[in-house]
Design an enzyme around this catalytic site. Sequence first.
Site, PDB file in Angstrom:
ATOM      1  N   ASP A 117     -30.263 -61.152 -33.861  1.00 38.80           N
ATOM      2  CA  ASP A 117     -30.432 -62.508 -33.330  1.00 38.80           C
ATOM      3  C   ASP A 117     -29.461 -62.826 -32.194  1.00 38.80           C
ATOM      4  O   ASP A 117     -29.878 -63.351 -31.157  1.00 38.80           O
ATOM      5  CB  ASP A 117     -30.275 -63.540 -34.449  1.00 38.80           C
ATOM      6  CG  ASP A 117     -31.307 -63.390 -35.547  1.00 38.80           C
ATOM      7  OD1 ASP A 117     -32.204 -62.534 -35.418  1.00 38.80           O
ATOM      8  OD2 ASP A 117     -31.217 -64.123 -36.545  1.00 38.80           O
ATOM      9  N   ASP A 195     -32.517 -66.679 -28.496  1.00 36.86           N
ATOM     10  CA  ASP A 195     -32.113 -65.686 -29.479  1.00 36.86           C
ATOM     11  C   ASP A 195     -32.604 -64.328 -28.991  1.00 36.86           C
ATOM     12  O   ASP A 195     -33.736 -64.210 -28.486  1.00 36.86           O
ATOM     13  CB  ASP A 195     -32.722 -65.971 -30.847  1.00 36.86           C
ATOM     14  CG  ASP A 195     -31.947 -67.008 -31.647  1.00 36.86           C
ATOM     15  OD1 ASP A 195     -31.099 -67.700 -31.052  1.00 36.86           O
ATOM     16  OD2 ASP A 195     -32.222 -67.143 -32.863  1.00 36.86           O
ATOM     17  N   HIS A 244     -38.570 -66.092 -33.302  1.00 35.69           N
ATOM     18  CA  HIS A 244     -38.377 -64.645 -33.254  1.00 35.69           C
ATOM     19  C   HIS A 244     -39.693 -63.888 -33.138  1.00 35.69           C
ATOM     20  O   HIS A 244     -40.575 -63.995 -33.993  1.00 35.69           O
ATOM     21  CB  HIS A 244     -37.543 -64.147 -34.421  1.00 35.69           C
ATOM     22  CG  HIS A 244     -36.180 -64.771 -34.449  1.00 35.69           C
ATOM     23  ND1 HIS A 244     -35.342 -64.690 -35.531  1.00 35.69           N
ATOM     24  CD2 HIS A 244     -35.492 -65.483 -33.506  1.00 35.69           C
ATOM     25  CE1 HIS A 244     -34.217 -65.339 -35.265  1.00 35.69           C
ATOM     26  NE2 HIS A 244     -34.286 -65.822 -34.037  1.00 35.69           N
ATOM     27  N   ASP A 246     -40.265 -60.745 -33.455  1.00 35.99           N
ATOM     28  CA  ASP A 246     -40.455 -59.545 -34.270  1.00 35.99           C
ATOM     29  C   ASP A 246     -41.155 -59.803 -35.605  1.00 35.99           C
ATOM     30  O   ASP A 246     -41.220 -58.914 -36.457  1.00 35.99           O
ATOM     31  CB  ASP A 246     -39.144 -58.778 -34.465  1.00 35.99           C
ATOM     32  CG  ASP A 246     -37.978 -59.646 -34.899  1.00 35.99           C
ATOM     33  OD1 ASP A 246     -38.219 -60.801 -35.297  1.00 35.99           O
ATOM     34  OD2 ASP A 246     -36.830 -59.165 -34.841  1.00 35.99           O
ATOM     35  N   CYS A 347     -34.457 -57.350 -37.908  1.00 38.05           N
ATOM     36  CA  CYS A 347     -33.435 -58.397 -37.753  1.00 38.05           C
ATOM     37  C   CYS A 347     -32.056 -57.929 -38.203  1.00 38.05           C
ATOM     38  O   CYS A 347     -31.041 -58.280 -37.594  1.00 38.05           O
ATOM     39  CB  CYS A 347     -33.804 -59.624 -38.577  1.00 38.05           C
ATOM     40  SG  CYS A 347     -35.279 -60.482 -38.028  1.00 38.05           S
TER      41      CYS A 347
END
Length: 362
Positions: A117, A195, A244, A246, A347
């Site tokens: 992150d 991020d 995020h 991902d 992550c």
Amino acid sequence: MTIKNNCPVNSHNEWDLLEEVIIGSLDGAMFPDWNIINQATVSANEWEKIETKLGGSGQPYAPELVKAARKDLAEFIHILESEGVNIRRVQAANYNEPFKTPNWQIPSGFCAANPRDPFIVIGNEIIETPMADRGRYFEAWAYRELFKEYFKAGAKWTAAPKPQLLDELYDLNYTVPKNDEPLRFMVSEFEPVFDAADFVRCGRDIFAQRSNVTNAFGIEWLQRHLGDGYRVHEIHNRSPEAIHIDTTFMPLAPGKVIVSPEYIDVNALPSVLDSWDVLVAPEAVPHKCPLGICSNWISINVLMLDEKRIIVEKHQEPLIKALKSWGFEPIPCSFEAYYPFLGSFHCSTLDVRRQGELKSYF
């Protein structure tokens, strides 16, 4: 062919042979107290229920949650080490202390569970990102000894402009857009914020999304910082709770990317991907996170060890089957107990070194 590179930091994409990672830490983990962003990214009315389960916000995570997550993390680390990956660990940090700037203060931080992150590695450069979450303002300090070591050994080390995180950055009256309303997120364009986990790397091409922690200003900052040798393409996430990339769009190998069919319109992807195979993930098996804090699409938050080997949560049997049919070699691993700390395999790692060199795949 192995590329000789003396710099300890060298990572250009998500799939070259993985040699070294920084792994997340659960030491001193605090359940967030400053919740403006969390309330926008967790389903309506769910955050308060989660706080109740934990006895309130701004508290240390329950010991039983930490113990279970450590067990899954140990299994993950064992797999990585067995596959030849060098593991680097961060220093312990005190997340229980309050801190403030001239304009705001909060009673505690969060944790260092997810190094993906706050940092992105582009080639031999470690970039600290301007995170939008006030509770994560000093999270990078746990990594300083490692980064000083990497810098002394030849790596570049950059920090994006430290954000002010004033109230003007946030829509303090944010509500999730209804179906007939245009998509919007709770961060404004007041200053550049992002991020690192809203970006994934494919050599000279980097894919990004706007979300509740990443704005267009932040994406533009990274593009200008990297210069004309890179192209940053924006992926549009259909979820107003987006945070995020991902869990939405994950490159797995040259010419192959997996996407969540709920969050991505495969017919609206950047044209540069027209020559790639877009692998639509099967419906995720609902996870058993005790807090219910993550989307089920955390199933595609996988980690590539090379162009074939891929670490995936062991309960995601439809995904494992699909990956095998697509020519990959899945390595199952338990990791649902880590989800209360807001991350999975991608992550919880920062890939510092992969074999390979910078090139274009498009």
